[in-house]
Write an enzyme that holds these catalytic residues in place. Sequence first.
Site, mmCIF file in Angstrom:
data_model
loop_
_atom_site.group_PDB
_atom_site.id
_atom_site.type_symbol
_atom_site.label_atom_id
_atom_site.label_comp_id
_atom_site.label_asym_id
_atom_site.label_seq_id
_atom_site.Cartn_x
_atom_site.Cartn_y
_atom_site.Cartn_z
ATOM 1 N NE ARG A 70 -2.256 -1.173 3.589
ATOM 2 C CZ ARG A 70 -1.667 -0.397 4.481
ATOM 3 N NH1 ARG A 70 -1.743 0.920 4.371
ATOM 4 N NH2 ARG A 70 -1.014 -0.907 5.501
ATOM 5 C CE1 TYR A 198 1.420 -7.333 -3.777
ATOM 6 C CE2 TYR A 198 0.882 -6.001 -1.862
ATOM 7 C CZ TYR A 198 1.407 -7.158 -2.410
ATOM 8 O OH TYR A 198 1.910 -8.132 -1.593
ATOM 9 C CE LYS A 207 -6.816 -3.693 5.557
ATOM 10 N NZ LYS A 207 -5.442 -4.002 5.714
ATOM 11 C CG HIS A 227 -6.527 -2.938 10.490
ATOM 12 N ND1 HIS A 227 -5.224 -2.484 10.557
ATOM 13 C CD2 HIS A 227 -6.508 -3.950 9.590
ATOM 14 C CE1 HIS A 227 -4.461 -3.187 9.732
ATOM 15 N NE2 HIS A 227 -5.215 -4.093 9.144
ATOM 16 C CB SER A 249 -0.238 -3.284 8.194
ATOM 17 O OG SER A 249 -1.420 -2.560 7.956
ATOM 18 C CB CYS A 251 1.543 -5.871 14.141
ATOM 19 S SG CYS A 251 2.677 -4.568 13.634
ATOM 20 C CG ASP A 276 -6.942 -7.164 7.318
ATOM 21 O OD1 ASP A 276 -6.003 -6.848 8.062
ATOM 22 O OD2 ASP A 276 -7.223 -6.529 6.281
ATOM 23 N NE ARG A 365 0.320 -8.487 2.835
ATOM 24 C CZ ARG A 365 -0.206 -8.077 3.991
ATOM 25 N NH1 ARG A 365 -1.299 -8.643 4.462
ATOM 26 N NH2 ARG A 365 0.369 -7.110 4.678
#
Length: 581
Positions: A70, A198, A207, A227, A249, A251, A276, A365
């Site tokens: 991102r 992406y 998001k 989130h 993100s 984590c 997520d 990913r």
Amino acid sequence: MSTSNAELQAWINQVTRDCRPDSVHWCDGSEQEYQGLLERMVADGTLLKLNQETHPDCYLHRSDPTDVARTEHLTFVCTQEQEDAGPNNNWMAPGEAHVKLDKLFDGCMEGRTMYVVPYCMGPIDSPLARCGVEITDSPYVVANLRLMTRMGQAALQRIEREGRFVKGQHSIGDLSPERRFIMHFPDDLLIRSIGSGYGGNALLSKKCHALRIASYQARTEGWLAEHMLILGLEAPNGKRCYVAASFPSACGKTNLAMLRAPLHMQGYKIFTIGDDICWLQPGEDGRLWAINPEAGFFGVVPGTNEDTNYNAYAMLNRDALFANVAVTADNQPWWEGKKDGKPSLDWKGNPYTGGNGPAAHPNARFTVSMRRCPSYAEEAEHPRGVPISAIIFGGRRARLAPLVYEARDWAHGVMVGASVASETTAAQTGAVGVVRRDPMAMKPFCGYNFADYWGHWLNIGAQLKQPPKIFHVNWFRKDSDGKFMWPGFGENLRVLEWILQRCEEKVAGRESPIGLLPKAEDLNVDGLDLAPDALAALLSVDSGEWREEMEHINEYFTQYGARLPERLRETHRAQAGRLAD
Ligand code: GTP
Ligand code: SPV
Ligand code: MN
């Protein structure tokens, strides 16, 4: 094809005129359509077929090397007033943004197919679910949406019934970072994104819709878009409770959501509801109810193996799309942390020599359907969601933040969430390892002014008769040699066990100026190989360091000026006072 929804039809006609694709394809969400997309992408080189014996129906996408995460500096919230977007967002006036975007979208789909993708965020029959339509010229995006959302015919029918949906216009454009923008127009429920293929930049359901636009909608409608992962925790007595946890993100959300009980805690079971995004709403019973709006995972690959995340690893051997992993000589996917095989080509497709950075991109990913997850919970399909007993905030902090502590009450919990800080990761472009404020792990994702958002959190709490308890955790504390002090991963269940016991009031906590910590005897560390004094250090609160932290938090809050809720200011002041005593 066409639709009975006039607004949707008019928008599609307009985008078709502006972008001038060669053809328009309405997605029905069928398996046949999905297979057709994959075949087409293999034929034109967009996807590479991985070893079909070891990894049936797995494919690799190598994204443009400038398009691997991102891009927060190119992401904007375009409200009429800049103040409404807040200091937490990049802002552009809607008129100016549209002029810029109109130029970039003009003719951008010439020679390409334009896909119209209706999708539903949340179980298709859930009152908490919301629909959207993404228009895109990327078949890779369409394939991802098929795995990540309830996409196609049923979603279109719900849109035609309800009449309301979020619009997402997306084109990969020329993939140039100079001509890349991810713009949100929350008042129009509109997203326009160009120049990236992406993840969060391009899968607009995720998001852009489910967090930025949804958080804005949620504020006026009385719910929260967060989130957060959602997990079900089943105790040895068979009772299940539900926990939502917010970490920035990369984590640890996916890892915690799929946690497998270690050998010595076999009586416990974890069920995965989401990894997520979480939409939360006060129920008529005064509890907080949650759904996962997604239907699949877009997870971090590096570091995933049978020991760190057994359930995720088990999903990666079939029906998975990989982005930016390395491959072995026999065409199996490979990444740092994988225990077998060795890389032959790196994520860019160049021979791997070892001297040129990691073989897989650190933000490589996987995309897989949630149904492929061995710990997947049926509750993920429940229209009214699951009731949440505990909310956990957390971040990646080498120092300061203890392993776990509990907020004194909801308002204190909101302050704990609002003051989360974390070291940056590869999930966004820019420097890695820099501590920044990431309130509620929403810094990149809150679609409006954080000050108003914290006020909204306080209001939601005031409506709850049985508010979840709020906790803060830190799996990432380091010793003086730079090594993690806590083993993490499956062993995090020990912390969840304490949280559960606190929710059931089975153990008391130990008072500290920042909240309640576990008494050393209440945290189960049997069989753990912890360094001497490590537990004491993990559960310690250094008043001097925390006084400094409160100063930093105060400076941060000050940016929000008069909009900052008075209650948050008071809660901060009270904690600073406790630390000074
Ligand atoms: P997004 O998908 O970006 O929102 O991230 P996420 O929060 O789902 O992160 P994820 O679970 O994929 O974890 C990302 C990184 O954190 C990986 O490199 C993991 O190995 C690491 N990680 C996860 N849990 C732990 C833990 O308990 N301890 C340590 N030391 N590392 C962890
Ligand atoms: C994150 O960065 O928090 C992600 C990946 O979950 S992305 O979909 O790219 O936002
Ligand atoms: Mn995320």
